[in-house]
Design a protein around this motif. Structure first.
Motif, PDB file in Angstrom:
ATOM      1  N   TRP A  24       0.996  -1.111   0.095  1.00  0.00           N
ATOM      2  CA  TRP A  24       0.105  -0.158   0.199  1.00  0.00           C
ATOM      3  C   TRP A  24       1.115   1.390  -0.128  1.00  0.00           C
ATOM      4  N   LEU A  25       0.280   2.424  -0.376  1.00  0.00           N
ATOM      5  CA  LEU A  25       1.017   3.554  -0.327  1.00  0.00           C
ATOM      6  C   LEU A  25       0.583   4.336   1.032  1.00  0.00           C
ATOM      7  N   GLU A  26       1.469   4.638   1.973  1.00  0.00           N
ATOM      8  CA  GLU A  26       1.035   5.306   3.230  1.00  0.00           C
ATOM      9  C   GLU A  26       1.278   6.383   2.996  1.00  0.00           C
ATOM     10  N   THR A  27       0.327   7.336   3.312  1.00  0.00           N
ATOM     11  CA  THR A  27       0.188   9.010   3.384  1.00  0.00           C
ATOM     12  C   THR A  27       0.007   9.432   4.803  1.00  0.00           C
TER      13      THR A  27
ATOM     14  N   ALA B 295       8.453   5.619  -3.022  1.00  0.00           N
ATOM     15  CA  ALA B 295       9.404   6.119  -4.108  1.00  0.00           C
ATOM     16  C   ALA B 295      10.577   6.142  -3.816  1.00  0.00           C
ATOM     17  N   ALA B 296      11.138   6.216  -2.442  1.00  0.00           N
ATOM     18  CA  ALA B 296      12.501   6.212  -2.091  1.00  0.00           C
ATOM     19  C   ALA B 296      13.164   4.820  -2.125  1.00  0.00           C
ATOM     20  N   ILE B 297      12.421   3.885  -2.331  1.00  0.00           N
ATOM     21  CA  ILE B 297      13.226   2.301  -2.702  1.00  0.00           C
ATOM     22  C   ILE B 297      13.954   2.305  -3.933  1.00  0.00           C
ATOM     23  N   SER B 298      12.901   3.058  -5.013  1.00  0.00           N
ATOM     24  CA  SER B 298      13.432   3.061  -6.607  1.00  0.00           C
ATOM     25  C   SER B 298      14.581   4.180  -6.420  1.00  0.00           C
ATOM     26  N   SER B 299      14.375   5.346  -5.842  1.00  0.00           N
ATOM     27  CA  SER B 299      15.506   6.340  -5.713  1.00  0.00           C
ATOM     28  C   SER B 299      16.523   5.673  -5.081  1.00  0.00           C
ATOM     29  N   GLY B 300      16.604   4.992  -4.008  1.00  0.00           N
ATOM     30  CA  GLY B 300      17.757   4.523  -3.245  1.00  0.00           C
ATOM     31  C   GLY B 300      18.606   3.675  -4.200  1.00  0.00           C
ATOM     32  N   SER B 301      17.550   2.647  -4.892  1.00  0.00           N
ATOM     33  CA  SER B 301      18.181   1.794  -5.613  1.00  0.00           C
ATOM     34  C   SER B 301      19.019   2.380  -7.000  1.00  0.00           C
TER      35      SER B 301
ATOM     36  N   ALA C 284      17.159   5.824   4.315  1.00  0.00           N
ATOM     37  CA  ALA C 284      15.841   6.348   5.093  1.00  0.00           C
ATOM     38  C   ALA C 284      15.262   5.385   5.940  1.00  0.00           C
ATOM     39  N   PRO C 285      16.135   4.803   7.175  1.00  0.00           N
ATOM     40  CA  PRO C 285      15.694   3.629   7.675  1.00  0.00           C
ATOM     41  C   PRO C 285      14.601   4.100   8.459  1.00  0.00           C
ATOM     42  N   ASP C 286      13.839   5.144   8.301  1.00  0.00           N
ATOM     43  CA  ASP C 286      12.499   5.488   9.311  1.00  0.00           C
ATOM     44  C   ASP C 286      11.650   5.264   8.426  1.00  0.00           C
ATOM     45  N   HIS C 287      11.710   5.318   7.140  1.00  0.00           N
ATOM     46  CA  HIS C 287      10.470   5.154   6.354  1.00  0.00           C
ATOM     47  C   HIS C 287       9.776   3.753   6.755  1.00  0.00           C
ATOM     48  N   PRO C 288       8.402   3.705   6.522  1.00  0.00           N
ATOM     49  CA  PRO C 288       7.527   2.379   6.997  1.00  0.00           C
ATOM     50  C   PRO C 288       8.162   1.488   6.062  1.00  0.00           C
TER      51      PRO C 288
ATOM     52  N   ARG D  38      11.361   0.000   7.714  1.00  0.00           N
ATOM     53  CA  ARG D  38      11.108  -0.365   9.010  1.00  0.00           C
ATOM     54  C   ARG D  38      10.762  -1.814   8.755  1.00  0.00           C
ATOM     55  N   ALA D  39       9.627  -2.151   7.661  1.00  0.00           N
ATOM     56  CA  ALA D  39       8.945  -3.584   7.367  1.00  0.00           C
ATOM     57  C   ALA D  39      10.343  -4.556   6.972  1.00  0.00           C
ATOM     58  N   ILE D  40      11.281  -3.898   6.086  1.00  0.00           N
ATOM     59  CA  ILE D  40      12.139  -4.918   5.726  1.00  0.00           C
ATOM     60  C   ILE D  40      13.126  -4.957   6.974  1.00  0.00           C
ATOM     61  N   THR D  41      13.387  -3.989   8.041  1.00  0.00           N
ATOM     62  CA  THR D  41      14.298  -4.314   9.425  1.00  0.00           C
ATOM     63  C   THR D  41      13.558  -5.215  10.064  1.00  0.00           C
ATOM     64  N   ALA D  42      12.369  -5.049  10.026  1.00  0.00           N
ATOM     65  CA  ALA D  42      11.587  -6.187  11.132  1.00  0.00           C
ATOM     66  C   ALA D  42      11.682  -7.512  10.446  1.00  0.00           C
TER      67      ALA D  42
END
Ligand code: ADP
Length: 385
Positions: free
Chosen positions: A289-292, A336-342, A352-356, A359-363
């Motif tokens: 989902w997209l979280e806003t 979008a930061a997943i794409s730009s980060g890649s 951006a470790p605080d992005h949801p 956080r989901a990947i870290t969890a």
């Protein structure tokens, strides 16, 4: 006069010795690819050549090379090349001879007692974010202080070097050892690094693909790893099969999206892994989902851009097929930061470790790192009788 002493036959054999298999780059005579030679009374040379695999795209080259060298010989008036395909036994004999009697290189992760946890990341189709999940998961595990190796076996995409910010890196070779490329705290090797230049297209298939994989698994000096992650190509192709045989005790995660129509192909990838005795750990749903966040009230809202339920559906289907629970391990939001980060070589768990999504990947990394390797569904290598 016996055939062995026939000067024309000997000349033909010598000429054939100059024809190389274009991929293996050894004379076809040394590879056991010449299955029969005879010369008719009218001077027609008949040669049967065995291809390593059926449908070999280089068969035309091999045929024309054979025709060319034989046509030049005195006493040969015409050339007739028949193409066949090696049997499994003949292919195995060729592999043995290529190894020069050396034993099969050892894959450290497949040895009894090896403590490295091998995790292959699979998907039913491309574009679901499998490589993004693999790279970020590897970095999240490394952030926990674990030593992590990453093999990019996605021959179609091999996007891992770009994502790790080392698009042009090539492994250093020391004596017989290939050193993985250190990047962002993990050790990585990509199938793409075996190519001479990054734009080169290679028709990887059959024995060559298998050899490249064996090499990456056995000749790369991985050192003592806590985790070894493998980014598989999408689908259920040669690599998945080959890895299933080489690393039968690997764990597998299946990445899918919320779209229910992707669940079928995802389930197939998981079922295949299970058939190859790999342990399907669970399912990861990406792009959930997209979280806003509302600027005024601060509440967050989720918009399901690609529908919902794909991850749960894949998990349910796989559980049914395999006969034990295959859980939905994580849902990773769109970001979008997943794409730009890649693209920038700064994956999201670092940038951006605080992005949801991060956080989901870290969890997910935490869940994996803190769950001991279970025995559920594992083959105990006991045979009856
Ligand atoms: P795959 O390995 O399955 O082919 P990739 O990891 O290469 O997929 O991702 C495909 C595209 O989708 C890439 O452009 C990637 O940056 C993007 N992407 C992956 N996951 C997400 C996400 N959660 N949010 C936004 N974009 C994503």
């Amino acid at each position: 006069m016996s055939q062995a002493e026939d000067p024309l036959l000997n000349a033909i054999k010598e000429a054939l010795h100059t024809v190389q298999d274009p991929e293996i780059r050894r004379p076809i005579t040394d590879l056991g690819m010449v299955d029969g030679i005879n010369v008719d009374a009218d001077g027609t040379a008949n040669v049967k050549v065995l291809l390593t695999v059926a449908g070999c795209p280089l068969s035309t080259t091999i045929r024309s090379d054979v025709e060319h060298v034989l046509a030049e010989l005195d006493g040969v008036n015409a050339v007739n090349v028949e193409l066949g395909v090696m049997t499994d036994e003949q292919r195995e004999a060729m592999r043995q001879s290529l190894r020069g009697g050396q034993p099969e290189p050892e894959i450290p992760f497949a040895q009894p007692g090896n403590l490295t946890r091998v995790l292959a990341i699979a998907s039913g189709k491309g574009g679901v974010g499998k490589s993004s999940v693999t790279v970020n998961l590897a970095l999240a595990l490394a952030k926990r202080g674990l030593s992590v190796g990453l093999l990019d076996a996605d021959i179609y995409g091999h996007s891992v070097p770009d994502m790790l910010g080392v698009p042009e890196a090539r492994p250093t070779v020391i004596d017989d050892m290939i050193m993985p490329v250190p990047a962002l705290g993990v050790s990585a090797i990509s199938m793409g690094m075996l190519k001479e230049d990054r734009d080169q297209v290679i028709a990887w298939r059959g024995p060559i693909l298998d050899r490249a994989l064996t090499q990456l698994l056995s000749e790369v000096y991985w050192g003592d790893l806590d985790w070894f992650l493998i980014d598989l190509p999408p689908g259920t192709g040669d690599i998945a099969m080959s890895l299933g045989q080489k690393l039968p005790d690997a764990d597998v995660i299946v990445v899918t999206t919320p779209q229910p129509n992707v669940a079928d192909v995802s389930e197939r990838a998981g079922t295949m892994a299970n058939m190859l005795h790999q342990h399907v750990l669970g399912v990861v749903e990406n792009m959930s989902w997209l979280e806003t966040t509302c600027q005024n009230c601060g509440t967050t809202q989720r918009t399901e851009l690609f529908g919902s339920g794909g991850g749960a559906q894949t998990s349910a289907k796989l559980s049914e097929r395999i006969g034990r629970e295959v859980p939905l391990l994580a849902q990773i939001p769109m970001d979008a930061a997943i794409s730009s980060g890649s693209e920038n070589g700064e994956p999201i768990v670092l940038s951006a470790p605080d992005h949801p999504s991060a956080r989901a990947i870290t969890a997910l990394a935490e869940k994996l790192a803190t769950t001991p390797r279970g025995l559920a569904g594992r083959s105990l290598h006991l045979s009856v009788g």
